[in-house]
Design a protein around this motif. Structure first.
Motif, mmCIF file in Angstrom:
data_model
loop_
_atom_site.group_PDB
_atom_site.id
_atom_site.type_symbol
_atom_site.label_atom_id
_atom_site.label_comp_id
_atom_site.label_asym_id
_atom_site.label_seq_id
_atom_site.Cartn_x
_atom_site.Cartn_y
_atom_site.Cartn_z
ATOM 1 N N LYS A 297 0.700 -1.231 -0.034
ATOM 2 C CA LYS A 297 0.171 -0.125 0.130
ATOM 3 C C LYS A 297 0.839 1.135 0.173
ATOM 4 C CE LYS A 297 -4.227 -1.791 2.416
ATOM 5 N NZ LYS A 297 -4.977 -1.387 3.501
ATOM 6 N N ALA A 298 2.108 1.297 0.825
ATOM 7 C CA ALA A 298 2.644 2.235 0.975
ATOM 8 C C ALA A 298 3.629 2.829 -0.308
ATOM 9 C CB ALA A 298 3.708 2.433 2.069
ATOM 10 N N LEU A 299 3.892 1.790 -0.876
ATOM 11 C CA LEU A 299 4.945 1.847 -2.148
ATOM 12 C C LEU A 299 3.711 2.187 -3.369
ATOM 13 C CD1 LEU A 299 7.833 1.513 -3.306
ATOM 14 C CD2 LEU A 299 7.240 -0.887 -3.830
ATOM 15 N N HIS A 300 2.589 1.654 -3.400
ATOM 16 C CA HIS A 300 1.852 2.085 -4.255
ATOM 17 C C HIS A 300 1.218 3.546 -4.391
ATOM 18 C CE1 HIS A 300 -1.242 1.795 -7.429
ATOM 19 N NE2 HIS A 300 -2.315 1.937 -6.483
ATOM 20 N N ARG A 301 1.103 3.957 -3.028
ATOM 21 C CA ARG A 301 0.392 5.204 -2.729
ATOM 22 C C ARG A 301 1.508 6.165 -3.119
ATOM 23 N NH1 ARG A 301 -1.170 4.164 2.026
ATOM 24 N NH2 ARG A 301 0.636 4.561 3.395
ATOM 25 N N ARG A 302 3.050 5.604 -2.917
ATOM 26 C CA ARG A 302 3.991 6.694 -3.241
ATOM 27 C C ARG A 302 4.246 6.782 -4.577
ATOM 28 N NH1 ARG A 302 6.550 11.235 -1.850
ATOM 29 N NH2 ARG A 302 8.787 11.089 -3.127
ATOM 30 N N LEU B 177 9.095 10.151 3.399
ATOM 31 C CA LEU B 177 9.065 11.211 2.317
ATOM 32 C C LEU B 177 9.272 10.306 1.149
ATOM 33 C CD1 LEU B 177 11.234 14.030 3.469
ATOM 34 C CD2 LEU B 177 8.836 14.057 3.119
ATOM 35 N N VAL B 178 9.881 9.240 0.898
ATOM 36 C CA VAL B 178 10.503 8.708 -0.459
ATOM 37 C C VAL B 178 9.539 7.478 -0.405
ATOM 38 C CG1 VAL B 178 12.216 7.780 -1.799
ATOM 39 C CG2 VAL B 178 12.574 9.857 -0.425
ATOM 40 N N TRP B 179 9.553 6.761 0.715
ATOM 41 C CA TRP B 179 8.759 5.295 0.623
ATOM 42 C C TRP B 179 7.474 5.401 1.091
ATOM 43 C CZ3 TRP B 179 13.998 5.662 1.099
ATOM 44 C CH2 TRP B 179 14.811 4.914 0.022
ATOM 45 N N ASP B 180 7.013 6.473 2.052
ATOM 46 C CA ASP B 180 5.852 6.738 2.642
ATOM 47 C C ASP B 180 5.647 5.606 3.616
ATOM 48 O OD1 ASP B 180 2.322 7.025 1.847
ATOM 49 O OD2 ASP B 180 3.506 7.956 3.204
ATOM 50 N N TYR B 181 6.683 5.199 4.406
ATOM 51 C CA TYR B 181 6.559 4.261 5.459
ATOM 52 C C TYR B 181 6.853 5.210 6.861
ATOM 53 C CZ TYR B 181 8.137 0.583 2.227
ATOM 54 O OH TYR B 181 8.105 0.004 1.143
ATOM 55 N N GLN B 182 5.702 4.825 7.655
ATOM 56 C CA GLN B 182 5.746 5.555 8.877
ATOM 57 C C GLN B 182 6.240 4.307 10.118
ATOM 58 O OE1 GLN B 182 1.910 7.746 8.591
ATOM 59 N NE2 GLN B 182 3.254 9.446 9.515
ATOM 60 N N TYR B 183 5.626 3.153 9.862
ATOM 61 C CA TYR B 183 5.710 2.206 10.871
ATOM 62 C C TYR B 183 6.326 0.890 10.383
ATOM 63 C CZ TYR B 183 2.360 5.291 12.829
ATOM 64 O OH TYR B 183 1.651 6.623 13.331
ATOM 65 N N PHE B 184 6.355 0.585 9.205
ATOM 66 C CA PHE B 184 6.645 -0.673 8.614
ATOM 67 C C PHE B 184 8.189 -0.432 7.986
ATOM 68 C CE2 PHE B 184 3.175 -2.875 9.811
ATOM 69 C CZ PHE B 184 2.142 -2.097 9.547
ATOM 70 N N GLY B 185 8.741 0.692 7.750
ATOM 71 C CA GLY B 185 9.950 0.951 7.143
ATOM 72 C C GLY B 185 11.116 -0.029 7.926
ATOM 73 N N ASP B 186 12.271 0.040 6.926
ATOM 74 C CA ASP B 186 13.408 -0.514 7.452
ATOM 75 C C ASP B 186 14.380 0.405 7.150
ATOM 76 O OD1 ASP B 186 14.939 -3.834 7.149
ATOM 77 O OD2 ASP B 186 15.766 -1.996 7.741
ATOM 78 N N GLU B 187 15.108 1.008 8.130
ATOM 79 C CA GLU B 187 16.359 1.653 7.731
ATOM 80 C C GLU B 187 17.425 1.474 6.785
ATOM 81 O OE1 GLU B 187 17.744 3.601 11.529
ATOM 82 O OE2 GLU B 187 15.818 4.261 12.129
ATOM 83 N N ARG B 188 17.493 0.166 6.881
ATOM 84 C CA ARG B 188 18.791 -0.436 5.975
ATOM 85 C C ARG B 188 18.265 -0.067 4.481
ATOM 86 N NH1 ARG B 188 18.907 -6.588 7.686
ATOM 87 N NH2 ARG B 188 16.825 -6.101 7.478
ATOM 88 N N THR B 189 17.035 0.012 4.301
ATOM 89 C CA THR B 189 16.669 0.336 2.826
ATOM 90 C C THR B 189 17.026 1.731 2.384
ATOM 91 O OG1 THR B 189 14.546 -0.664 3.097
ATOM 92 C CG2 THR B 189 14.642 0.851 1.625
ATOM 93 N N VAL B 190 17.146 2.421 3.315
ATOM 94 C CA VAL B 190 17.792 4.095 2.733
ATOM 95 C C VAL B 190 19.062 3.696 2.879
ATOM 96 C CG1 VAL B 190 18.027 6.364 3.644
ATOM 97 C CG2 VAL B 190 15.920 5.104 4.263
ATOM 98 N N ASP B 191 19.732 3.136 3.771
ATOM 99 C CA ASP B 191 21.294 3.074 3.350
ATOM 100 C C ASP B 191 21.598 2.335 2.196
ATOM 101 O OD1 ASP B 191 21.560 2.469 6.969
ATOM 102 O OD2 ASP B 191 21.685 4.305 6.038
ATOM 103 N N ALA B 192 21.142 1.311 1.987
ATOM 104 C CA ALA B 192 21.296 0.699 0.595
ATOM 105 C C ALA B 192 21.121 1.367 -0.623
ATOM 106 C CB ALA B 192 20.599 -0.578 0.529
#
Length: 244
Positions: free
Chosen positions: A115-120, A195-210
């Motif tokens: 949902k978050a990725l589609h919304r983004r 802002l970029v992935w629209d994740y507030q609660y389900f995000g993984d910070e490693r996604t940003v670093d990668a």
């Protein structure tokens, strides 16, 4: 939403089909890489999102991602993998995946990610249209310009010292734009996820670093590094003092 789930484990697909049905999504399933490419290529523009297992018979997930990206540069891809090594995650992102979820995963978490990725993706598309209107009105091709950097949402192109930053994935472009349109502002990983992935609660910070790691590698091919780490806080874009 029309979703294609590429997963060789039929029990996982059957479980997720119930959750997709509850969301009233038009869900389709492929159980090997060749079938996935065949289904997607029949009508590439009709798909809203892809979930893609890494370990597949026939073509593996990496090969499928490559072929999908040859047909569509923008369809969101979530890679599902039992592997938890940074190299696999980075490779998947480099080949065009927008995010990854490590198995075993919670169906509710995957639904939230989808949902978050589609919304983004919808927001990005709306923003692109808005940017295009602004660009046309201003008779300018670039909607982000700093001291030595410029980028266009209309053409999805970025330049540092007038040299193109090549092969940016959709998510890398969005990440770079978020940072560059706010030069010298420090963003935490949590802020970038929202802002970029629209994740507030389900995000993984490693996604940003990668993504930052791959983005820096592509920038360094054409000029000095403009994405800086602010230790203990996050990242910022600053090209005010860089020299060619």
């Amino acid at each position: 939403m029309k979703i294609l789930m590429v997963e060789d484990n039929k029990s996982v697909s059957e479980m997720m089909s119930m959750f997709f049905l509850k969301e009233q999504w038009d869900a389709h399933f492929a159980y090997d890489g060749n079938e996935a490419v065949e289904q997607f290529s029949a009508d590439p523009m009709s798909w809203d999102i892809i979930t893609l297992d890494l370990n597949l018979p026939g073509l593996d997930g990496m090969q499928v991602a490559q072929k999908i990206r040859q047909l569509s540069k923008t369809v969101p891809i979530i890679m599902l993998t039992a592997r938890d090594s940074e190299s696999d995650q980075v490779l998947g992102l480099e080949l065009g995946a927008d995010d990854y979820v490590t198995k075993p995963f919670s169906p509710i978490t995957l639904i939230a990610r989808v949902k978050a990725l589609h919304r983004r993706a919808e927001l990005v598309e709306e923003q692109i249209e808005a940017d295009e209107q602004v660009e046309e009105a201003a008779n300018s091709d670039y909607d982000v310009q700093t001291d030595h950097f410029k980028m266009s949402s209309k053409t999805r192109e970025a330049y540092l010292f007038d040299e193109p930053v090549l092969d940016l994935t959709p998510k890398e472009f969005d990440l770079l734009k978020t940072l560059a349109k706010n030069p010298r502002q420090v963003f935490s990983r949590e802020q970038l996820l929202e802002l970029v992935w629209d994740y507030q609660y389900f995000g993984d910070e490693r996604t940003v670093d990668a993504h930052i790691k791959k983005l820096r590698q592509k920038i360094e091919k054409v000029g000095p590094q403009v994405i800086q780490t602010v230790w203990g806080v996050g990242y910022k874009f600053d090209d005010s003092e860089v020299k060619r």
